[in-house]
Enzyme design. Structure first.
Site, PDB file in Angstrom:
ATOM      1  N   GLN A   1       3.366   2.193   2.740  1.00 11.74           N
ATOM      2  CA  GLN A   1       4.480   2.942   3.334  1.00 11.74           C
ATOM      3  C   GLN A   1       4.305   4.452   3.254  1.00 11.74           C
ATOM      4  O   GLN A   1       4.947   5.187   3.988  1.00 11.74           O
ATOM      5  CB  GLN A   1       5.798   2.512   2.682  1.00 11.74           C
ATOM      6  CG  GLN A   1       6.162   1.072   3.021  1.00 11.74           C
ATOM      7  CD  GLN A   1       7.424   0.609   2.319  1.00 11.74           C
ATOM      8  OE1 GLN A   1       7.358   0.112   1.205  1.00 11.74           O
ATOM      9  NE2 GLN A   1       8.567   0.758   2.950  1.00 11.74           N
TER      10      GLN A   1
ATOM     11  N   ASN B   1       5.513  -7.528  -5.610  1.00  9.09           N
ATOM     12  CA  ASN B   1       6.809  -7.008  -5.184  1.00  9.09           C
ATOM     13  C   ASN B   1       7.516  -8.021  -4.290  1.00  9.09           C
ATOM     14  O   ASN B   1       6.930  -8.533  -3.325  1.00  9.09           O
ATOM     15  CB  ASN B   1       6.605  -5.715  -4.375  1.00  9.09           C
ATOM     16  CG  ASN B   1       7.913  -5.169  -3.838  1.00  9.09           C
ATOM     17  OD1 ASN B   1       8.743  -4.666  -4.595  1.00  9.09           O
ATOM     18  ND2 ASN B   1       8.125  -5.289  -2.530  1.00  9.09           N
ATOM     19  N   GLU B   2       8.753  -8.329  -4.629  1.00  7.22           N
ATOM     20  CA  GLU B   2       9.594  -9.204  -3.820  1.00  7.22           C
ATOM     21  C   GLU B   2       8.858 -10.448  -3.315  1.00  7.22           C
ATOM     22  O   GLU B   2       8.713 -10.654  -2.096  1.00  7.22           O
ATOM     23  CB  GLU B   2      10.207  -8.426  -2.651  1.00  7.22           C
ATOM     24  CG  GLU B   2      11.103  -7.297  -3.123  1.00  7.22           C
ATOM     25  CD  GLU B   2      11.950  -6.655  -2.022  1.00  7.22           C
ATOM     26  OE1 GLU B   2      11.659  -6.875  -0.836  1.00  7.22           O
ATOM     27  OE2 GLU B   2      12.901  -5.937  -2.358  1.00  7.22           O
TER      28      GLU B   2
ATOM     29  N   HIS C   1       2.236  -5.053  -2.924  1.00  5.59           N
ATOM     30  CA  HIS C   1       3.508  -4.699  -2.295  1.00  5.59           C
ATOM     31  C   HIS C   1       3.390  -4.979  -0.783  1.00  5.59           C
ATOM     32  O   HIS C   1       3.110  -4.085   0.009  1.00  5.59           O
ATOM     33  CB  HIS C   1       3.862  -3.237  -2.560  1.00  5.59           C
ATOM     34  CG  HIS C   1       5.289  -2.886  -2.240  1.00  5.59           C
ATOM     35  ND1 HIS C   1       6.148  -2.327  -3.144  1.00  5.59           N
ATOM     36  CD2 HIS C   1       6.019  -3.037  -1.095  1.00  5.59           C
ATOM     37  CE1 HIS C   1       7.341  -2.140  -2.582  1.00  5.59           C
ATOM     38  NE2 HIS C   1       7.274  -2.557  -1.332  1.00  5.59           N
TER      39      HIS C   1
END
Ligand code: BGC
Length: 416
Positions: A21, A158-159, A115
């Site tokens: 990101q 992540n998640e 991620h």
């Protein structure tokens, strides 16, 4: 025995980002491929993103200058292993510099290993459903051992619940629009099982090689609720999309909590949004108490696991609204701490206005980035505001004895 995050630094107070990101030019990743392919379903490409691959030191300077003491960022597997048989050790050095750079600035590095993005070769050959997925991931983690020695804590995945949901979306099996009752589609159970196994194997591997390093993972908390009649539907949904991932953290050193809004279902399993509540730029209900409620939810399942807020924030163009949201979010956490929640820290999402998985429109950042003019960073008032809130750390890390006392006195009140 659970490993502890530095007692010396006290409560962690900082912000989070992820490699894809913010870094830019993540050309060996599956997302880069998805963004640049013909007829891509995505509106925008990450491109040079925020150029943080080269400007990470500026990002960290901003955090440190605001008085924050922690930075969560991720290592990009696609850079470390751009092809199945090659590891790029220069990239290992790059992340080593980042970890050292964070420490030099008084920022505790909280490092995420995965991620959302995967090396394109891994994704194209089955991704998490490859028979050797765990082995491949551990080979990547093995290469990182020397640099993880200086990490403060590691978030393996992540998640994972969103990874398992997205697997079904990307494979065309489910769509975001027609998801279960208007919420997100249910996660793939096959991917869920693999991710839990990969997480446990990674934790064991890290504990064996770096015995002091705290290891956990971070779950996207949906704060699932219902209006009368919707209870059963909500319970089933929550079980599949959240509880199974939270329960898998029972023996972790900490659990990362990530919450932005709530998801309320009616008797037909349709999503209900308070018509009076504003929607944020991502179309989510403005619901600042979500993070406190997420803490309450996970404590029901894993009451002994210390919690680190690894993400919480709001997509808004109005920075005053960001401050108001965060203020209320912190108050909701203070309430939980008061009731005995063991909170290790608060990491805001996000440090920068970054690439929001297909779009540049939602702005989650404490810092704006002018992508047209040399990626100029401008801190928003919320960054300094967050730094000034660190006086709340004492209340947020309130000790359990006080909380036990509190619980006792309220029980006594009820009895009388
Ligand atoms: C993710 C971030 C994302 C944020 C806001 C989380 O789901 O970990 O990568 O940008 O929420 O949508």
């Amino acid at each position: 025995m659970r490993r502890q995050i530095s007692q010396e630094a006290g409560f962690l107070w900082g912000a989070s980002t992820s490699a894809h990101q913010v870094e830019g030019n993540n050309i060996h990743s599956d997302w880069w491929h998805l963004e640049t392919m013909e007829h891509s379903p995505l509106k925008a490409q990450s491109g040079h993103a925020c150029d943080s691959y080269d400007r990470w030191a500026d990002d960290m300077d901003l955090l440190a200058a605001a008085g924050l003491n922690a930075y969560r960022f991720s290592i990009e597997w696609a850079r470390i292993q751009p092809a199945p048989i090659s590891f790029n050790l220069k990239e290992v050095d790059h992340y080593q510099e980042m970890i050292d750079g964070a420490r030099e600035r008084g920022l505790l590095p909280i490092v995420t290993l995965h991620h959302f993005t995967l090396p394109a070769w891994f994704a194209a050959s089955g991704g998490w459903l490859r028979p050797d997925a765990a082995e491949r991931f551990l080979a990547y983690v093995d290469v990182l051992l020397p640099l993880l020695e200086k990490a403060e804590a590691v978030v393996t995945i992540n998640e994972p619940n969103m990874v398992a949901v997205m697997h079904r979306v990307i494979s065309g099996e489910a769509s975001l629009e027609t998801g279960l009752g208007g919420g997100l589609p249910k996660p793939s159970t096959a991917v869920t099982d693999v991710l839990i196994d990969v997480h446990h194997q990674t934790r064991a591997f890290l504990h064996e090689n770096l015995p002091e390093l705290p290891v956990g993972w971070s779950v996207a908390n949906q704060v699932v609720r219902s209006v009368p009649g919707g209870e059963q539907y909500a319970a089933e949904y929550k079980g599949a999309i959240e509880d199974v991932f939270v329960a898998a953290a029972a023996d972790d050193d900490f659990l990362g909590v990530q919450a932005y809004t709530r998801t309320v279902f009616d008797a037909d399993g349709a999503k209900v949004v308070d018509p009076a509540a504003p929607l944020t730029q991502t179309g989510w209900e403005y619901y600042p108490k979500a993070v406190g409620e997420a803490v309450r939810d996970v404590r029901e399942l894993v009451p002994d696991v210390p919690l680190l807020i690894t993400e919480n924030g709001i997509a808004t163009a109005d920075d005053q609204q960001r401050i108001a949201y965060t203020d209320e979010a912190l108050a909701s956490l203070e309430e939980q701490a008061d009731q005995g929640a063991q909170l290790l820290g608060y990491l805001h999402w996000s440090l920068l206005d970054n690439y929001e998985w297909g779009s540049w429109d939602p702005t989650f950042g404490l810092v704006a980035v002018d992508r047209e003019h040399d990626f100029l960073r401008s801190a928003k008032p919320s960054l300094a505001w967050l730094g000034q809130q660190n006086h709340r750390a004492a209340q947020l890390s309130a000790t359990t004895p006080t909380a036990a006392h509190h619980t006792l006195s309220s029980t006594e009140r009820d009895d009388s």
